[in-house]
Design an enzyme around this catalytic site. Structure first.
Site, short mmCIF file in Angstrom:
data_model
loop_
_atom_site.label_atom_id
_atom_site.label_comp_id
_atom_site.label_asym_id
_atom_site.label_seq_id
_atom_site.Cartn_x
_atom_site.Cartn_y
_atom_site.Cartn_z
N SER A 72 0.82 -1.21 0.00
CA SER A 72 0.00 0.00 0.00
C SER A 72 0.86 1.26 0.00
CB SER A 72 -0.87 -0.03 1.25
OG SER A 72 -1.41 1.25 1.51
N TYR B 35 -1.99 -0.40 10.12
CA TYR B 35 -2.24 -0.96 8.79
C TYR B 35 -0.98 -0.85 7.94
CZ TYR B 35 -3.83 -1.12 3.92
OH TYR B 35 -3.95 -1.42 2.58
N1 LIG Z 1 -8.57 -0.26 -2.32
C1 LIG Z 1 -7.48 0.49 -2.11
O1 LIG Z 1 -7.49 1.71 -2.32
C2 LIG Z 1 -6.20 -0.15 -1.63
C3 LIG Z 1 -5.08 0.69 -1.47
C4 LIG Z 1 -3.89 0.12 -1.03
C5 LIG Z 1 -3.81 -1.24 -0.78
N2 LIG Z 1 -4.94 -2.03 -0.92
C6 LIG Z 1 -4.82 -3.46 -0.64
O2 LIG Z 1 -5.33 -4.18 -1.74
C7 LIG Z 1 -5.93 -5.40 -1.29
C8 LIG Z 1 -7.34 -5.49 -1.78
O3 LIG Z 1 -8.08 -4.35 -1.30
P1 LIG Z 1 -9.61 -4.13 -1.60
O4 LIG Z 1 -9.82 -2.67 -1.68
O5 LIG Z 1 -10.05 -5.01 -2.71
O6 LIG Z 1 -10.23 -4.63 -0.21
P2 LIG Z 1 -11.50 -5.55 0.08
O7 LIG Z 1 -11.73 -5.49 1.57
O8 LIG Z 1 -12.61 -5.18 -0.80
O9 LIG Z 1 -10.98 -6.99 -0.32
C9 LIG Z 1 -10.29 -7.84 0.57
C10 LIG Z 1 -11.02 -9.17 0.60
O10 LIG Z 1 -10.28 -10.03 1.47
C11 LIG Z 1 -11.19 -10.77 2.26
N3 LIG Z 1 -10.54 -11.13 3.51
C12 LIG Z 1 -10.26 -10.30 4.58
N4 LIG Z 1 -9.69 -11.00 5.56
C13 LIG Z 1 -9.58 -12.29 5.12
C14 LIG Z 1 -9.08 -13.48 5.70
N5 LIG Z 1 -8.57 -13.49 6.94
N6 LIG Z 1 -9.15 -14.63 4.97
C15 LIG Z 1 -9.69 -14.62 3.72
N7 LIG Z 1 -10.18 -13.53 3.13
C16 LIG Z 1 -10.13 -12.37 3.82
C17 LIG Z 1 -12.37 -9.83 2.47
O11 LIG Z 1 -13.59 -10.55 2.75
C18 LIG Z 1 -12.44 -9.06 1.16
O12 LIG Z 1 -13.38 -9.63 0.26
C19 LIG Z 1 -5.78 -5.39 0.23
O13 LIG Z 1 -4.64 -6.12 0.57
C20 LIG Z 1 -5.61 -3.92 0.56
O14 LIG Z 1 -4.90 -3.76 1.77
C21 LIG Z 1 -6.12 -1.50 -1.34
#
Ligand SMILES: NC(=O)c1ccc[n+]([C@@H]2O[C@H](COP(=O)([O-])OP(=O)(O)OC[C@H]3O[C@@H](n4cnc5c(N)ncnc54)[C@H](O)[C@@H]3O)[C@@H](O)[C@H]2O)c1
Length: 316
Positions: free
Chosen positions: A124, A149
């Site tokens: 991130s 985080y």
């Molecule tokens: N969306 C953003 O702007 C952003 C920015 C930087 C980093 N990220 C990273 O990108 C990745 C995806 O983000 P996103 O926005 O799609 O988030 P999201 O929460 O929509 O997707 C994450 C998914 O992981 C699942 N999950 C959570 N804990 C779990 C576990 N213990 N076991 C199995 N599944 C689990 C959740 O149910 C969810 O569907 C994450 O790692 C997030 O930290 C996202």
């Protein structure tokens, strides 16, 4: 070729899965459908994905081993995580559990797989903490996170490096910069703004609107992911920013969103929140040189697409 996507019912996982399917990949997924935000939204994404989605927690090592043995992926795209900067202030333990212990489980399953997969994982922009040198470059120091985080994401990068070094498994980390688009997360700024604007409530604008964010449209993020997954010849371990290389003023973003929703926004100006950073701005030169990454979507093009989806999904 088969890709196993963790967090496949999540916002980015859902879009990535669709693109891999379009490109002819075999796809499998794993997601625990946790209730951090609407489970209904996660289910609504998942029903559109025509492949095996294991409903398991990545912290359940036996279940994860089973999935790896059954699916034998060539690539693991690890997106499952507990996201959210602000939530990590009130719920620290879930970050340790999913983002650190869960990540170790993924590394161990990759390491012990009969055919060791390439691991591409989500880091991130928050690892840059309060850095003020812009744009953020991968060579900048990232040893001073300002949220738990961010600390767990930095930990992932370190752990991945260790496994690449010790076991010669390829691990590539991607630092995503504020991703948005259709099927977006309801806990993120544009959703919170849209909710409030349409209900006629004032939107909470932190740091009195004086913030800059590199907003990246989800199709550009997915394009970057696919390029990294499909590239041959990347190093054994590396880290890349995936952003838009355009740092937008928060008040401009609000203006574009309000126009797309057809409302006049009311704003409640508030001070900076703990854990938040003033600005994010991605240097994307490294990823451009490595795989030709070139984001295409400005907020003036992307936000109206998000707004249209939001209105359709919420039946407005
Ligand atoms: N969306 C953003 O702007 C952003 C920015 C930087 C980093 N990220 C990273 O990108 C990745 C995806 O983000 P996103 O926005 O799609 O988030 P999201 O929460 O929509 O997707 C994450 C998914 O992981 C699942 N999950 C959570 N804990 C779990 C576990 N213990 N076991 C199995 N599944 C689990 C959740 O149910 C969810 O569907 C994450 O790692 C997030 O930290 C996202």
């Amino acid at each position: 070729m088969k890709v196993l996507i963790t967090g496949s019912a999540g916002f980015i996982g859902f879009h990535a899965a669709q693109e891999f399917l379009r490109r002819g990949w075999d796809v499998a997924g794993i997601d625990n459908f946790c209730d951090y935000y609407s489970v209904q939204l996660k289910r609504a994404r998942a029903v559109q994905l025509p492949f095996a989605m294991y409903e398991n927690d990545i912290c359940d090592l036996d279940a994860l081993r089973f999935v790896f043995a059954e699916e034998s992926p060539d690539v693991v795209l690890h997106l499952a995580a507990q996201p959210g900067v602000r939530y990590s202030i009130t719920h620290p333990f879930v970050y340790q559990k999913t983002n650190v212990e869960g990540f170790l489980n993924i590394l161990e399953c990759c390491r012990h797989a009969a055919k060791v997969p390439k691991l591409v994982f989500a880091s991130s922009s928050s690892v840059y903490g309060g850095n003020t040198k812009m744009p953020f470059e991968e060579t900048d120091q990232v040893d001073t996170p300002i949220s738990l985080y961010a600390a767990t994401k930095k930990a992932n990068e370190l752990m991945a490096h260790t496994y690449a070094h010790l076991y010669k498994m390829q691990t590539i980390g991607l630092r995503f910069f504020t991703v948005y688009g259709p099927w977006y997360r309801p806990d993120m700024a544009l959703s919170l703004f849209a909710d409030a604007m349409l209900a006629g409530r004032p939107i909470k604008v932190f740091n009195h609107g004086d913030m800059l964010r590199d907003f990246t449209y989800v199709d550009d993020i997915v394009d970057g992911i696919v390029r990294v997954v499909e590239a041959d010849g990347l190093p054994l371990y590396d880290i890349y920013n995936i952003g838009n290389h355009r740092s937008e003023k928060l008040l401009d973003v609000i203006d574009v969103l309000a126009k797309a929703l057809g409302v006049e926004p009311k704003m409640e100006m508030l001070p900076m929140q703990a854990g938040d950073v003033y600005a994010t701005y991605a240097s994307i030169e490294k990823l451009h040189k490595a795989v030709g990454y070139e984001p295409k979507t400005t907020i003036r093009e992307g936000i109206p697409v998000f707004a249209k989806w939001y209105l359709d999904y919420h039946g407005e």
